[in-house]
Write a protein that holds these residues in place. Structure first.
Motif, PDB file in Angstrom:
ATOM      1  N   LEU A   1      87.163  64.409 132.341  1.00  0.00           N
ATOM      2  CA  LEU A   1      88.015  63.362 131.767  1.00  0.00           C
ATOM      3  C   LEU A   1      87.318  62.007 131.829  1.00  0.00           C
ATOM      4  O   LEU A   1      87.351  61.226 130.877  1.00  0.00           O
ATOM      5  N   ASP A   2      86.693  61.741 132.973  1.00  0.00           N
ATOM      6  CA  ASP A   2      85.983  60.472 133.143  1.00  0.00           C
ATOM      7  C   ASP A   2      84.837  60.347 132.138  1.00  0.00           C
ATOM      8  O   ASP A   2      84.580  59.273 131.604  1.00  0.00           O
ATOM      9  N   ARG A   3      84.152  61.450 131.865  1.00  0.00           N
ATOM     10  CA  ARG A   3      83.064  61.432 130.886  1.00  0.00           C
ATOM     11  C   ARG A   3      83.572  61.162 129.476  1.00  0.00           C
ATOM     12  O   ARG A   3      82.848  60.639 128.629  1.00  0.00           O
ATOM     13  N   HIS A   4      84.825  61.548 129.213  1.00  0.00           N
ATOM     14  CA  HIS A   4      85.412  61.337 127.889  1.00  0.00           C
ATOM     15  C   HIS A   4      86.033  59.946 127.751  1.00  0.00           C
ATOM     16  O   HIS A   4      86.699  59.667 126.746  1.00  0.00           O
ATOM     17  N   MET A   5      85.859  59.096 128.749  1.00  0.00           N
ATOM     18  CA  MET A   5      86.414  57.747 128.687  1.00  0.00           C
ATOM     19  C   MET A   5      85.279  56.721 128.693  1.00  0.00           C
ATOM     20  O   MET A   5      84.925  56.167 129.745  1.00  0.00           O
ATOM     21  N   PRO A   6      84.671  56.450 127.541  1.00  0.00           N
ATOM     22  CA  PRO A   6      83.606  55.444 127.493  1.00  0.00           C
ATOM     23  C   PRO A   6      84.185  54.040 127.661  1.00  0.00           C
ATOM     24  O   PRO A   6      85.361  53.805 127.368  1.00  0.00           O
ATOM     25  N   VAL A   7      83.345  53.145 128.125  1.00  0.00           N
ATOM     26  CA  VAL A   7      83.713  51.725 128.126  1.00  0.00           C
ATOM     27  C   VAL A   7      83.323  51.177 126.758  1.00  0.00           C
ATOM     28  O   VAL A   7      82.188  51.342 126.312  1.00  0.00           O
ATOM     29  N   VAL A   8      84.282  50.553 126.081  1.00  0.00           N
ATOM     30  CA  VAL A   8      84.072  50.054 124.716  1.00  0.00           C
ATOM     31  C   VAL A   8      84.231  48.545 124.694  1.00  0.00           C
ATOM     32  O   VAL A   8      85.146  47.997 125.323  1.00  0.00           O
ATOM     33  N   THR A   9      83.348  47.881 123.967  1.00  0.00           N
ATOM     34  CA  THR A   9      83.463  46.440 123.803  1.00  0.00           C
ATOM     35  C   THR A   9      82.905  46.047 122.451  1.00  0.00           C
ATOM     36  O   THR A   9      82.305  46.863 121.745  1.00  0.00           O
ATOM     37  N   GLY A  10      83.095  44.803 122.104  1.00  0.00           N
ATOM     38  CA  GLY A  10      82.532  44.255 120.879  1.00  0.00           C
ATOM     39  C   GLY A  10      82.436  42.751 121.041  1.00  0.00           C
ATOM     40  O   GLY A  10      83.312  42.135 121.645  1.00  0.00           O
ATOM     41  N   PHE A  11      81.364  42.159 120.531  1.00  0.00           N
ATOM     42  CA  PHE A  11      81.247  40.712 120.672  1.00  0.00           C
ATOM     43  C   PHE A  11      80.336  40.106 119.619  1.00  0.00           C
ATOM     44  O   PHE A  11      79.533  40.787 118.993  1.00  0.00           O
ATOM     45  N   LYS A  12      80.517  38.786 119.466  1.00  0.00           N
ATOM     46  CA  LYS A  12      79.703  37.996 118.539  1.00  0.00           C
ATOM     47  C   LYS A  12      78.504  37.425 119.289  1.00  0.00           C
ATOM     48  O   LYS A  12      78.387  37.584 120.503  1.00  0.00           O
ATOM     49  N   GLN A  13      77.648  36.716 118.548  1.00  0.00           N
ATOM     50  CA  GLN A  13      76.440  36.161 119.145  1.00  0.00           C
ATOM     51  C   GLN A  13      76.755  35.207 120.302  1.00  0.00           C
ATOM     52  O   GLN A  13      76.104  35.232 121.329  1.00  0.00           O
ATOM     53  N   ASN A  14      77.786  34.368 120.141  1.00  0.00           N
ATOM     54  CA  ASN A  14      78.069  33.378 121.179  1.00  0.00           C
ATOM     55  C   ASN A  14      78.662  33.998 122.449  1.00  0.00           C
ATOM     56  O   ASN A  14      78.834  33.312 123.455  1.00  0.00           O
ATOM     57  N   GLU A  15      78.975  35.297 122.404  1.00  0.00           N
ATOM     58  CA  GLU A  15      79.477  35.991 123.594  1.00  0.00           C
ATOM     59  C   GLU A  15      78.473  37.017 124.121  1.00  0.00           C
ATOM     60  O   GLU A  15      78.765  37.742 125.070  1.00  0.00           O
ATOM     61  N   ALA A  16      77.292  37.065 123.511  1.00  0.00           N
ATOM     62  CA  ALA A  16      76.355  38.152 123.776  1.00  0.00           C
ATOM     63  C   ALA A  16      75.952  38.250 125.247  1.00  0.00           C
ATOM     64  O   ALA A  16      76.032  39.326 125.848  1.00  0.00           O
ATOM     65  N   TYR A  17      75.504  37.153 125.837  1.00  0.00           N
ATOM     66  CA  TYR A  17      75.026  37.230 127.221  1.00  0.00           C
ATOM     67  C   TYR A  17      76.166  37.453 128.203  1.00  0.00           C
ATOM     68  O   TYR A  17      75.991  38.101 129.234  1.00  0.00           O
ATOM     69  N   LEU A  18      77.346  36.948 127.867  1.00  0.00           N
ATOM     70  CA  LEU A  18      78.528  37.244 128.672  1.00  0.00           C
ATOM     71  C   LEU A  18      78.826  38.745 128.607  1.00  0.00           C
ATOM     72  O   LEU A  18      79.145  39.389 129.613  1.00  0.00           O
ATOM     73  N   GLY A  19      78.691  39.322 127.394  1.00  0.00           N
ATOM     74  CA  GLY A  19      78.909  40.753 127.212  1.00  0.00           C
ATOM     75  C   GLY A  19      77.888  41.605 127.926  1.00  0.00           C
ATOM     76  O   GLY A  19      78.212  42.660 128.479  1.00  0.00           O
ATOM     77  N   LEU A  20      76.621  41.156 127.942  1.00  0.00           N
ATOM     78  CA  LEU A  20      75.582  41.912 128.645  1.00  0.00           C
ATOM     79  C   LEU A  20      75.832  41.898 130.148  1.00  0.00           C
ATOM     80  O   LEU A  20      75.478  42.845 130.852  1.00  0.00           O
ATOM     81  N   GLY A  21      76.454  40.842 130.644  1.00  0.00           N
ATOM     82  CA  GLY A  21      76.844  40.815 132.056  1.00  0.00           C
ATOM     83  C   GLY A  21      77.891  41.869 132.354  1.00  0.00           C
ATOM     84  O   GLY A  21      77.878  42.505 133.414  1.00  0.00           O
ATOM     85  N   MET A  22      78.818  42.073 131.400  1.00  0.00           N
ATOM     86  CA  MET A  22      79.818  43.139 131.557  1.00  0.00           C
ATOM     87  C   MET A  22      79.130  44.500 131.591  1.00  0.00           C
ATOM     88  O   MET A  22      79.448  45.358 132.423  1.00  0.00           O
ATOM     89  N   VAL A  23      78.155  44.700 130.688  1.00  0.00           N
ATOM     90  CA  VAL A  23      77.396  45.949 130.660  1.00  0.00           C
ATOM     91  C   VAL A  23      76.709  46.190 132.003  1.00  0.00           C
ATOM     92  O   VAL A  23      76.730  47.299 132.548  1.00  0.00           O
ATOM     93  N   ALA A  24      76.104  45.132 132.548  1.00  0.00           N
ATOM     94  CA  ALA A  24      75.417  45.250 133.842  1.00  0.00           C
ATOM     95  C   ALA A  24      76.374  45.659 134.951  1.00  0.00           C
ATOM     96  O   ALA A  24      76.025  46.449 135.826  1.00  0.00           O
ATOM     97  N   SER A  25      77.611  45.157 134.898  1.00  0.00           N
ATOM     98  CA  SER A  25      78.578  45.510 135.947  1.00  0.00           C
ATOM     99  C   SER A  25      79.025  46.965 135.835  1.00  0.00           C
ATOM    100  O   SER A  25      79.289  47.630 136.833  1.00  0.00           O
ATOM    101  N   VAL A  26      79.096  47.477 134.587  1.00  0.00           N
ATOM    102  CA  VAL A  26      79.399  48.906 134.400  1.00  0.00           C
ATOM    103  C   VAL A  26      78.288  49.742 135.013  1.00  0.00           C
ATOM    104  O   VAL A  26      78.534  50.690 135.773  1.00  0.00           O
TER     105      VAL A  26
END
Length: 358
Positions: A85-110
């Protein structure tokens, strides 16, 4: 006399050092409520990073597994294998250029707390260099959102209509998802939330105290959904809204016609998803405008309409959600540097030294 002068210079020197130290501790930034202090940034960076990790090496990982073809439907009961079940639950996000590095920080925390977790990033006009960088990160799948497939209003990222379509797309593909905005920082694995999903009909949000549905929903959205706002406020007085940054969903076939189908229809109509005068701001709202959380405003209305209020009164879930999720604000948090890379190039790049390669 000379001795006194020397003592005075020493005291002045110490005073200058003290002032410089205080300036650095405050990170030299404007003390705005939207910007983390130096101490806050340090704490969030420690949440994201592994202090023992060496930047020059790949993050060790073994994810050579194939997703099993299982039926996920909360209305028929929970699938017994929690790992699958956990494998079937991906973390999903979407962002624009001005949020990119903030979004990559989220990826790093995952990656820090869930090194095998699949991460799907939808790009909404992100620079090709950053897209290339993301494609090299462990377990990250980059998808470009095709605005041409949808009505014209979806091409406006600020109205969040795109988010409805990508989440329904991922739900159909995997049977579950954990939506996280770029501001999210994970403190623990999301599988800690799995035991709560069945009792909550397959939908979990993070409650935001002191923020109500009526305060964050444009009145015209209620009209478009044929819901009397006064009756809604009478049935659900001071209805607490869920955060627009987090949404956990597992497939529930009983909610498709009543919840997801109307949500998608709303996302394709201006007057419903983004009425005139809508603004995401909670403060400084000008006359004629109304605070509105777009797709999440509609999700809030449907959760109360079809799930009642029981889902708002679960202290154990609230405590666990607080343990799993934290939030970062924009303003100099550089935890994107702690993202893990698995694909070529084989050696990670220290962006502080080699900016041209980032």
């Amino acid at each position: 006399m000379r001795c006194r002068r020397q003592n005075l210079f020493v005291l002045l020197g110490l005073l200058v050092i003290l002032l410089i130290t205080l300036f650095l501790l405050n990170d030299g930034s404007d003390p705005s409520p939207n910007i983390h202090t130096f101490k806050d940034r340090e704490l969030l960076q420690h949440v994201t990073r592994d202090p023992k990790r060496k930047v020059v090496y790949n993050y060790p990982i073994s994810n050579n597994y194939t997703l099993q073809k299982i039926k996920i439907d909360v209305s028929e009961g929970m699938y017994s294998d929690q790992v699958e079940l956990d494998r079937h639950m991906p973390v999903v996000t979407g962002f624009k250029q001005n949020e990119a590095y903030l979004g990559l920080g989220m990826v790093a925390s995952v990656q820090s707390h869930m090194p095998l977790k699949k991460i799907i990033v939808y790009t909404l006009g992100v620079h090709p260099k950053i897209v290339k960088q993301m494609r090299s990160m462990c377990n990250v799948e980059v998808r470009t959102f095709d605005f041409n497939k949808y009505p014209r209003l979806v091409s406006k990222p600020e109205n969040r209509a795109w988010r409805v379509h990508i989440l329904m797309e991922v739900l159909q593909e995997f049977g579950a998802f954990f939506y996280a905005s770029p501001q999210v920082r994970f403190r623990a694995p999301v599988n800690l939330l799995l035991p709560f999903i069945k009792d909550h009909k397959g939908i979990i949000g993070k409650l935001t105290p002191d923020v109500t549905v009526s305060d964050t929903t444009h009145p015209d959205t209620f009209k478009s959904l044929n819901i009397d706002i006064k009756q809604f406020e009478k049935d659900f007085p001071k209805a607490t809204a869920i955060s627009e940054h987090v949404l956990v969903v597992m497939n529930n076939s009983q909610l498709y016609d009543t919840f997801w189908k109307p949500l998608r229809a709303c996302a394709e109509e201006w007057k419903c998803i983004a009425p005139k005068g809508s603004t995401p701001d909670l403060v400084n709202v000008t006359q004629g405008d109304h605070t509105h959380h777009y797709d999440m405003s509609v999700v809030n209305i449907f959760m109360y309409k079809y799930l009642g209020t029981k889902w708002t009164d679960d202290p154990a879930l609230a405590k666990m959600m607080k343990r799993v999720v934290d939030f970062a604000k924009s303003g100099g948090l550089h935890d994107y540097l702690w993202a893990h890379y698995c694909n070529p190039p084989k050696m990670e790049i220290d962006c502080t030294l080699y900016k041209s390669k980032c």
